[in-house]
Design an enzyme around this catalytic site. Structure first.
Site, mmCIF file in Angstrom:
data_model
loop_
_atom_site.group_PDB
_atom_site.id
_atom_site.type_symbol
_atom_site.label_atom_id
_atom_site.label_comp_id
_atom_site.label_asym_id
_atom_site.label_seq_id
_atom_site.Cartn_x
_atom_site.Cartn_y
_atom_site.Cartn_z
ATOM 1 N N GLY A 14 0.771 -1.236 0.077
ATOM 2 C CA GLY A 14 -0.023 -0.198 -0.147
ATOM 3 C C GLY A 14 0.867 1.063 -0.048
ATOM 4 O O GLY A 14 1.845 1.145 -0.507
ATOM 5 N N CYS A 15 0.316 2.263 0.435
ATOM 6 C CA CYS A 15 1.008 3.397 0.662
ATOM 7 C C CYS A 15 2.146 3.401 1.543
ATOM 8 O O CYS A 15 2.429 2.872 2.453
ATOM 9 C CB CYS A 15 0.254 4.744 1.247
ATOM 10 S SG CYS A 15 1.003 6.390 1.551
#
Length: 178
Positions: A14-15
């Site tokens: 993810g981020c």
């Protein structure tokens, strides 16, 4: 370059702000760098990666001392703080740049990561989508992305998303906190 006693692993979950904020708190981790990896564009920037056209994942490159924290422990943290069963997505973040991946730097890392992925996949009923590949075409993220949560803890995404992952790590892995 890392000192001879350190190892390096590259993770996508993810981020990169979320992973960085957690791994900066792990005992034995000496450096965390946000970047882009395993795509085809030679020197991508954030906007290009977010377009989905470069093939890169948002990643953290982690330099760690295996005498202080093992790769298995780092992977246990990894599989606790992100969802390895959602393809190209973590929460509201959607796109191939948010895929789950372990990008190894040695054959020993590949073998251990493959074993851990099998264990996690068994636990999740065969739904794990984490890719396992050698790190290729890595490029560091822009300076403003480095140590983002540490510099902007009250920014909206940090306060509502990153902080939750940090809290989960702190509650689940007290033995690994610096």
């Amino acid at each position: 370059m890392t000192p001879a006693t350190l190892e390096r692993i590259t993770l996508a979950g993810g981020c990169f702000w979320c992973l960085e904020a957690v791994y900066e708190r792990v005992r034995g981790v000496h450096q965390v760098e946000n970047g882009y990896s395993n795509g085809h564009h030679p020197h991508p920037n954030y906007e290009q990666v977010c377009s989905g056209n470069t093939g890169h994942a948002e990643v953290v490159r982690i330099d760690f001392d295996p005498a202080e924290v093992s790769l298995r422990e780092l992977l246990e943290v990894f599989f606790t703080i992100h969802d390895p069963t959602t393809l190209n997505r973590q929460g509201a973040d959607v796109g191939t740049q948010y895929r789950s991946g372990i990008y190894w730097h040695s054959e020993d890392q590949r073998q251990l990561a493959a074993a851990v992925i099998r264990e996690v996949d068994d636990h999740h009923g065969g739904r794990v989508v984490t890719e396992l590949q050698p790190e290729t075409n890595y490029h560091p993220a822009e300076a403003y992305h480095q140590h983002y949560y540490a510099r902007h803890p009250d920014q909206g995404y940090c306060a509502f998303v990153v902080a939750g992952k940090v809290d989960k790590f702190l509650a689940s892995f007290k033995r690994l906190v610096k």
